[in-house]
Design a protein around this motif. Sequence first.
Motif, mmCIF file in Angstrom:
data_model
loop_
_atom_site.group_PDB
_atom_site.id
_atom_site.type_symbol
_atom_site.label_atom_id
_atom_site.label_comp_id
_atom_site.label_asym_id
_atom_site.label_seq_id
_atom_site.Cartn_x
_atom_site.Cartn_y
_atom_site.Cartn_z
ATOM 1 N N VAL A 112 -8.506 23.847 -7.078
ATOM 2 C CA VAL A 112 -9.961 24.001 -7.098
ATOM 3 C C VAL A 112 -10.578 23.414 -8.368
ATOM 4 C CG1 VAL A 112 -11.828 25.708 -7.167
ATOM 5 C CG2 VAL A 112 -9.959 25.976 -5.539
ATOM 6 N N PRO A 113 -9.995 23.636 -9.586
ATOM 7 C CA PRO A 113 -10.597 23.022 -10.774
ATOM 8 C C PRO A 113 -10.634 21.497 -10.708
ATOM 9 C CG PRO A 113 -9.084 24.783 -11.409
ATOM 10 C CD PRO A 113 -8.883 24.553 -9.950
ATOM 11 N N GLU A 114 -9.630 20.901 -10.066
ATOM 12 C CA GLU A 114 -9.613 19.445 -9.950
ATOM 13 C C GLU A 114 -10.735 18.965 -9.038
ATOM 14 O OE1 GLU A 114 -6.505 15.948 -8.462
ATOM 15 O OE2 GLU A 114 -5.801 17.988 -8.862
ATOM 16 N N ILE A 115 -10.949 19.679 -7.920
ATOM 17 C CA ILE A 115 -12.045 19.328 -7.018
ATOM 18 C C ILE A 115 -13.387 19.496 -7.719
ATOM 19 C CG2 ILE A 115 -13.163 19.901 -4.835
ATOM 20 C CD1 ILE A 115 -10.455 20.899 -3.837
ATOM 21 N N ALA A 116 -13.531 20.598 -8.463
ATOM 22 C CA ALA A 116 -14.779 20.830 -9.188
ATOM 23 C C ALA A 116 -15.023 19.744 -10.222
ATOM 24 C CB ALA A 116 -14.736 22.207 -9.857
ATOM 25 N N GLY A 117 -13.953 19.284 -10.885
ATOM 26 C CA GLY A 117 -14.110 18.215 -11.860
ATOM 27 C C GLY A 117 -14.564 16.914 -11.226
ATOM 28 N N GLY A 150 -4.372 22.572 -21.012
ATOM 29 C CA GLY A 150 -5.082 22.207 -19.791
ATOM 30 C C GLY A 150 -6.149 23.207 -19.414
ATOM 31 N N LEU A 151 -6.842 22.927 -18.313
ATOM 32 C CA LEU A 151 -7.949 23.765 -17.870
ATOM 33 C C LEU A 151 -7.487 25.145 -17.437
ATOM 34 C CD1 LEU A 151 -9.917 21.125 -15.750
ATOM 35 C CD2 LEU A 151 -10.459 21.930 -18.046
ATOM 36 N N GLU A 152 -6.256 25.266 -16.994
ATOM 37 C CA GLU A 152 -5.716 26.554 -16.562
ATOM 38 C C GLU A 152 -4.754 27.148 -17.584
ATOM 39 O OE1 GLU A 152 -6.783 28.101 -13.791
ATOM 40 O OE2 GLU A 152 -8.199 26.448 -13.737
ATOM 41 N N PRO A 193 2.268 25.754 -14.017
ATOM 42 C CA PRO A 193 2.345 24.394 -13.465
ATOM 43 C C PRO A 193 1.067 23.613 -13.726
ATOM 44 C CG PRO A 193 3.081 26.021 -11.856
ATOM 45 C CD PRO A 193 2.461 26.785 -12.981
ATOM 46 N N PHE A 194 1.228 22.321 -14.027
ATOM 47 C CA PHE A 194 0.087 21.417 -14.145
ATOM 48 C C PHE A 194 -0.146 20.831 -12.761
ATOM 49 C CE2 PHE A 194 -1.837 17.245 -14.965
ATOM 50 C CZ PHE A 194 -2.886 17.604 -15.791
ATOM 51 N N ALA A 195 -1.256 21.224 -12.113
ATOM 52 C CA ALA A 195 -1.451 20.927 -10.694
ATOM 53 C C ALA A 195 -2.278 19.681 -10.433
ATOM 54 C CB ALA A 195 -2.113 22.124 -10.005
ATOM 55 N N TRP A 238 -7.797 10.186 -22.763
ATOM 56 C CA TRP A 238 -7.409 11.123 -21.701
ATOM 57 C C TRP A 238 -8.232 12.398 -21.838
ATOM 58 C CZ3 TRP A 238 -5.920 16.155 -21.319
ATOM 59 C CH2 TRP A 238 -5.356 16.582 -20.105
ATOM 60 N N THR A 239 -8.697 12.916 -20.710
ATOM 61 C CA THR A 239 -9.398 14.194 -20.695
ATOM 62 C C THR A 239 -9.145 14.846 -19.347
ATOM 63 O OG1 THR A 239 -11.556 15.275 -20.973
ATOM 64 C CG2 THR A 239 -11.537 13.172 -19.837
ATOM 65 N N PRO A 240 -9.077 16.192 -19.273
ATOM 66 C CA PRO A 240 -8.823 16.838 -17.987
ATOM 67 C C PRO A 240 -10.013 16.793 -17.046
ATOM 68 C CG PRO A 240 -9.185 18.493 -19.681
ATOM 69 C CD PRO A 240 -9.145 17.163 -20.381
ATOM 70 N N ARG A 241 -11.209 16.614 -17.599
ATOM 71 C CA ARG A 241 -12.411 16.488 -16.779
ATOM 72 C C ARG A 241 -13.485 15.793 -17.618
ATOM 73 N NH1 ARG A 241 -13.984 22.901 -16.628
ATOM 74 N NH2 ARG A 241 -14.305 23.189 -18.872
ATOM 75 N N PRO A 242 -14.429 15.122 -16.985
ATOM 76 C CA PRO A 242 -15.441 14.383 -17.735
ATOM 77 C C PRO A 242 -16.255 15.290 -18.646
ATOM 78 C CG PRO A 242 -15.435 13.722 -15.429
ATOM 79 C CD PRO A 242 -14.540 14.909 -15.529
ATOM 80 N N GLY A 243 -16.470 14.824 -19.890
ATOM 81 C CA GLY A 243 -17.313 15.545 -20.832
ATOM 82 C C GLY A 243 -16.639 16.664 -21.588
#
Length: 318
Positions: free
Chosen positions: A23-28, A191-193, A239-241, A300-305
């Motif tokens: 879900v965090p990847e989709i949100a990103g 990471g984000l999680e 895990p890094f998903a 590299w960034t896990p999500r923009p911004g």
Amino acid sequence: MAGPDPVDVRLLSVVAEMGRAAVPEIAGRLGMDVRDVAARLAALSTTGLPLIVGVECDPQAIRNAVAAAQHWAAQQNMASGPYQVPGPASGSHQVQPSGSYPQPSGGYPMPTGGYPAPYGGPSGPQPFVPAGPPATSFQQQPAPSNPMNVWGPPGSASWARGDQQWPGAQPAPQQQPVRAGKVGSKLDVEGLEGERITILLVEVVDPADFLFTAAGYELQDGERSVVVHTELTNRGATPFASLPDLYLELITEEGAAVSKAPVSLSSRPPHRIGVQPGETAGGHTVYVLPENTELTKVRWTPRPGDEQRTLTWDITDL
């Protein structure tokens, strides 16, 4: 009949493109709040669409967090003493819901062939089965003065991480992480999680036109290709998903970002989604850009911004 919500349609389009993702990847990808995406997906999964919304966790870390919260609540009740609720004790009581749950924003037609109904357990009350042994180890430990020490700030997932120790643990002194390096440097980031990951910039091939054309692709006049080789190591228990190079970018002399091209080279395998704890996964990312563009960094960034988790490597000496 109300039509489908445009936001839901855009969300489903990304889900269909990715197939399987966190879900965090989709949100990103959509630039949306993680909670909003999760609520919409949960609601959409009940409309008959072939959509399954799942959850994955570290079971022992979750049990520890629940046991810690229960212990804190018990200590608070003991400290406040017994109390009585005024009014008659007999009779039935009706519990009112404390809030509303999101419902699908619009109607969706059922596919012709039909899909099986979403899985659901019995609707009646279920007996509580402890997930593990009772948390007797907490009896000799002082309870925290604030439940935030267990659960973290509202909306965060810090309580679910396996690297948290409670109670009585003294935090180790925090060292300022290194966020910049050069080719061959390993940079650490969370990471984000809560994943503890290390990313190594192995190689930058610039130009990589011979690799690009050898794979059967063609460059337009005035274009060149670049191939970046990175490795991601998962040093934690979570895990890094996501896709390791989902937001791996090249930065130009003017500060503009060049996103990866949607191609893969047979001689330079791409990254795969997901890196399990203790594993190292490598892959190659391909870029196509104007021939005369001057490059200065790989970012590299896990999500923009997300500037707090951004890593950069200087490539001006290449």
